[in-house]
Scaffold this motif. Sequence first.
Motif, PDB file in Angstrom:
ATOM      1  N   UNK A 152      11.910 -30.886 -13.941  1.00 53.28           N
ATOM      2  CA  UNK A 152      11.998 -30.628 -15.374  1.00 53.28           C
ATOM      3  C   UNK A 152      13.090 -31.522 -15.957  1.00 53.28           C
ATOM      4  N   UNK A 153      12.721 -32.412 -16.874  1.00 50.97           N
ATOM      5  CA  UNK A 153      13.717 -33.271 -17.526  1.00 50.97           C
ATOM      6  C   UNK A 153      13.976 -32.740 -18.927  1.00 50.97           C
ATOM      7  N   UNK A 154      15.225 -32.785 -19.356  1.00 55.32           N
ATOM      8  CA  UNK A 154      15.596 -32.193 -20.637  1.00 55.32           C
ATOM      9  C   UNK A 154      16.923 -32.758 -21.120  1.00 55.32           C
ATOM     10  N   UNK A 155      17.245 -32.453 -22.362  1.00 54.69           N
ATOM     11  CA  UNK A 155      18.609 -32.586 -22.881  1.00 54.69           C
ATOM     12  C   UNK A 155      18.978 -31.218 -23.415  1.00 54.69           C
ATOM     13  N   UNK A 156      20.244 -30.850 -23.406  1.00 50.52           N
ATOM     14  CA  UNK A 156      20.639 -29.476 -23.769  1.00 50.52           C
ATOM     15  C   UNK A 156      20.180 -29.020 -25.143  1.00 50.52           C
ATOM     16  N   UNK A 157      19.914 -29.942 -26.062  1.00 52.13           N
ATOM     17  CA  UNK A 157      19.548 -29.540 -27.422  1.00 52.13           C
ATOM     18  C   UNK A 157      18.062 -29.278 -27.597  1.00 52.13           C
ATOM     19  N   UNK A 158      17.254 -29.544 -26.559  1.00 47.40           N
ATOM     20  CA  UNK A 158      15.812 -29.372 -26.702  1.00 47.40           C
ATOM     21  C   UNK A 158      15.434 -27.896 -26.738  1.00 47.40           C
ATOM     22  N   UNK A 159      14.341 -27.608 -27.418  1.00 40.84           N
ATOM     23  CA  UNK A 159      13.931 -26.221 -27.616  1.00 40.84           C
ATOM     24  C   UNK A 159      13.002 -25.719 -26.509  1.00 40.84           C
ATOM     25  N   UNK A 160      12.860 -24.403 -26.458  1.00 43.44           N
ATOM     26  CA  UNK A 160      11.915 -23.777 -25.548  1.00 43.44           C
ATOM     27  C   UNK A 160      12.369 -23.690 -24.110  1.00 43.44           C
ATOM     28  N   UNK A 161      13.675 -23.652 -23.875  1.00 42.75           N
ATOM     29  CA  UNK A 161      14.186 -23.708 -22.508  1.00 42.75           C
ATOM     30  C   UNK A 161      13.705 -22.550 -21.645  1.00 42.75           C
ATOM     31  N   UNK A 162      13.853 -21.328 -22.142  1.00 43.81           N
ATOM     32  CA  UNK A 162      13.526 -20.159 -21.327  1.00 43.81           C
ATOM     33  C   UNK A 162      12.046 -20.132 -20.968  1.00 43.81           C
ATOM     34  N   UNK A 163      11.224 -20.539 -21.907  1.00 38.97           N
ATOM     35  CA  UNK A 163       9.788 -20.543 -21.640  1.00 38.97           C
ATOM     36  C   UNK A 163       9.453 -21.530 -20.522  1.00 38.97           C
ATOM     37  N   UNK A 164       9.986 -22.729 -20.593  1.00 39.41           N
ATOM     38  CA  UNK A 164       9.751 -23.736 -19.553  1.00 39.41           C
ATOM     39  C   UNK A 164      10.288 -23.251 -18.208  1.00 39.41           C
ATOM     40  N   UNK A 165      11.517 -22.755 -18.219  1.00 39.52           N
ATOM     41  CA  UNK A 165      12.132 -22.290 -16.985  1.00 39.52           C
ATOM     42  C   UNK A 165      11.329 -21.164 -16.350  1.00 39.52           C
ATOM     43  N   UNK A 166      10.871 -20.246 -17.191  1.00 34.66           N
ATOM     44  CA  UNK A 166      10.143 -19.089 -16.683  1.00 34.66           C
ATOM     45  C   UNK A 166       8.810 -19.489 -16.060  1.00 34.66           C
ATOM     46  N   UNK A 167       8.073 -20.366 -16.735  1.00 37.32           N
ATOM     47  CA  UNK A 167       6.788 -20.821 -16.215  1.00 37.32           C
ATOM     48  C   UNK A 167       6.990 -21.551 -14.885  1.00 37.32           C
ATOM     49  N   UNK A 168       7.968 -22.441 -14.848  1.00 42.46           N
ATOM     50  CA  UNK A 168       8.227 -23.219 -13.637  1.00 42.46           C
ATOM     51  C   UNK A 168       8.676 -22.310 -12.495  1.00 42.46           C
ATOM     52  N   UNK A 169       9.498 -21.313 -12.810  1.00 37.26           N
ATOM     53  CA  UNK A 169       9.933 -20.375 -11.782  1.00 37.26           C
ATOM     54  C   UNK A 169       8.748 -19.605 -11.203  1.00 37.26           C
ATOM     55  N   UNK A 170       7.821 -19.188 -12.069  1.00 34.48           N
ATOM     56  CA  UNK A 170       6.643 -18.459 -11.594  1.00 34.48           C
ATOM     57  C   UNK A 170       5.792 -19.342 -10.686  1.00 34.48           C
ATOM     58  N   UNK A 171       5.621 -20.594 -11.078  1.00 33.43           N
ATOM     59  CA  UNK A 171       4.825 -21.519 -10.273  1.00 33.43           C
ATOM     60  C   UNK A 171       5.493 -21.744  -8.922  1.00 33.43           C
ATOM     61  N   UNK A 172       6.804 -21.978  -8.945  1.00 32.28           N
ATOM     62  CA  UNK A 172       7.537 -22.211  -7.693  1.00 32.28           C
ATOM     63  C   UNK A 172       7.439 -21.004  -6.770  1.00 32.28           C
ATOM     64  N   UNK A 173       7.554 -19.794  -7.340  1.00 34.92           N
ATOM     65  CA  UNK A 173       7.460 -18.573  -6.534  1.00 34.92           C
ATOM     66  C   UNK A 173       6.082 -18.444  -5.883  1.00 34.92           C
ATOM     67  N   UNK A 174       5.053 -18.837  -6.620  1.00 39.23           N
ATOM     68  CA  UNK A 174       3.697 -18.692  -6.096  1.00 39.23           C
ATOM     69  C   UNK A 174       3.429 -19.638  -4.925  1.00 39.23           C
ATOM     70  N   UNK A 175       4.162 -20.753  -4.863  1.00 39.30           N
ATOM     71  CA  UNK A 175       3.965 -21.710  -3.771  1.00 39.30           C
ATOM     72  C   UNK A 175       4.815 -21.385  -2.548  1.00 39.30           C
ATOM     73  N   UNK A 176       5.698 -20.419  -2.664  1.00 40.23           N
ATOM     74  CA  UNK A 176       6.449 -19.879  -1.510  1.00 40.23           C
ATOM     75  C   UNK A 176       7.061 -20.953  -0.625  1.00 40.23           C
ATOM     76  N   UNK A 177       7.625 -21.979  -1.214  1.00 41.70           N
ATOM     77  CA  UNK A 177       8.277 -23.009  -0.415  1.00 41.70           C
ATOM     78  C   UNK A 177       7.435 -24.243  -0.175  1.00 41.70           C
ATOM     79  N   UNK A 178       6.199 -24.276  -0.695  1.00 40.43           N
ATOM     80  CA  UNK A 178       5.347 -25.452  -0.531  1.00 40.43           C
ATOM     81  C   UNK A 178       5.805 -26.598  -1.416  1.00 40.43           C
TER      82      UNK A 178
END
Length: 573
Positions: A219-245
Amino acid sequence: MNKRFTLSLTVVLSLVLLFGEAKTIDPYKVLGVEKNAGQREIQKAFHKLSLQYHPDKNKNKGAQEKFAQINNAYEILSDEEKRKNYDLYGDEKGNPGFDAGYPGDQGGYTYFKGGGQGQSHFSFRPDEWQNMGGQGGSQSFSFSFGGPSSQNSFGFGMNDIFSNLFGGDGGRNQFGGFSGSSRSQSGFGFRSSPKSFKPINSKIFKKEIAEQGMTWLLLSYTPSLRGSHYYESIIQEVADSFQGALKVGTINCETEKSFCIELGIHPRQVPRVFVYSYKASDKGSLVEYNGDLVARNLKTFCQEHLPRFSKRIDLKHLETSSGSKEKLPRVLLLSTKKDTPVIWRVLSGLYHNRFNFNDAEVHGVSDPLVKKLGVDALPAIVGWLSNGEKHVLKAGISVKDLQSAVQDLSTLLDGFDKKNKKTASSQARKRDDPVEEQLPLLTGLNFEALCGEKNPVCIVGAFRNSKAREKLESILSEVSQKSFSRQRNAASGAGDSVTYTLLDANKQPAFLNAFEKSGFKSSDKLLLAYKPRKGKFAILKSEMTAEEVERFISSVLNGDVQFTKTRQKPVIK
């Protein structure tokens, strides 16, 4: 206490009494969940509402304000400490009182901490109370703790909530509502990366990501960009589903500007999502995800970009199938899956420089080809050392979860790799031992000595790849040491009845064409007995084992094998 301070404090206390009911908007109500809701339920509610009110998709009036509330609510409830503090005090920072935006249960009073004379200044501009949990909205108030030298300014209003969304002034300590948290660290702006998100810089990228065989979600970003929590949450869910893959990292293009330029991932108005992929070639590359930021779609994208180093084969062609790196040991996964399993794709990436990977679909252990491999339970992994020696590495594999399975099978492959290196080292010592002379490779320089007319019988092992060469060399070296055919010194002029040599069929097709028009191109290895004086030859047609080769040569010497006339005199170029 001076007169001005007394007057200011009086006004403040009056306002507190007037607006004492003002509270931070209840995050549970914002997300529509109960107070005993689990993290999974909270996450699902956040995803659903974020999609509904995301500013890029919802242009209705009030959508941006609602989206800000959703992000703030999720920030509180997704953090165990903040949620606990909110449940106890009504503030995620755990500070009861005015600073928390909650009455604080302090005997009807709200406390101000000004830090001493000249340290704090609170300003309330027109129309700023209406959305902050207070009432009114038509007056402007100013509270001063000390003289005009005050430097710490706190603004309360919707303009401040969105200031960092559009790159506003981030130098002031601004509070939207009474949350007590900086907008540069919550709401739309990026907070610090979640613990499972590894901050990536140039050094880490080169050491841990580039060409390491593991798929990364970045995930590339700058601190002023919007929608941080949404991006983080989606990516976290995807990462969790791959269980280390796959692994997850973030790249701050404000602090790592030159690195982002080097990668060509210049910041845009929203964060950008990339996968470090091995889909297109053996070399990894960054591929940007441009679809809708929905967990299901991103999961599919990530799965498509998992490593593809394992070659799908048919067991019928197992003997002739080989990878481009033929000197590497080979591992084969047998399973009932129609496609290459995710776990095998992950391992093929992590070990793609150490093994040739194959996988095959089988229907059961009753399959004759499976039985031939010595496998009695599925799924199973069969391995071949560089010298062609076969081992059943594991049968009846049980997988509890992907992460632990990758760890267990990695240990298995590491052990097999060590065994292969030990075997290769032992073979190298034998080749270097002057007593154990290597079989010569047939060339124009030694042709007459090995297969010229002065030799009664020339045994030629022809190969088309390194694995076939190793097998032929191993067998012929063993057989040539037998008492009936210990004739390996013919090249030195000893005049023995049998000579042994190897032939690179790819480089010497003319030699084999003398025996068969097609040059035996359908075989990766071939053993023939050639009688130079009579211009005749015979081919070993049985299985290529030491026992069969020994039996074939004995039959040749005893005259029990039928020879065929050559098409022409074989030559070496």
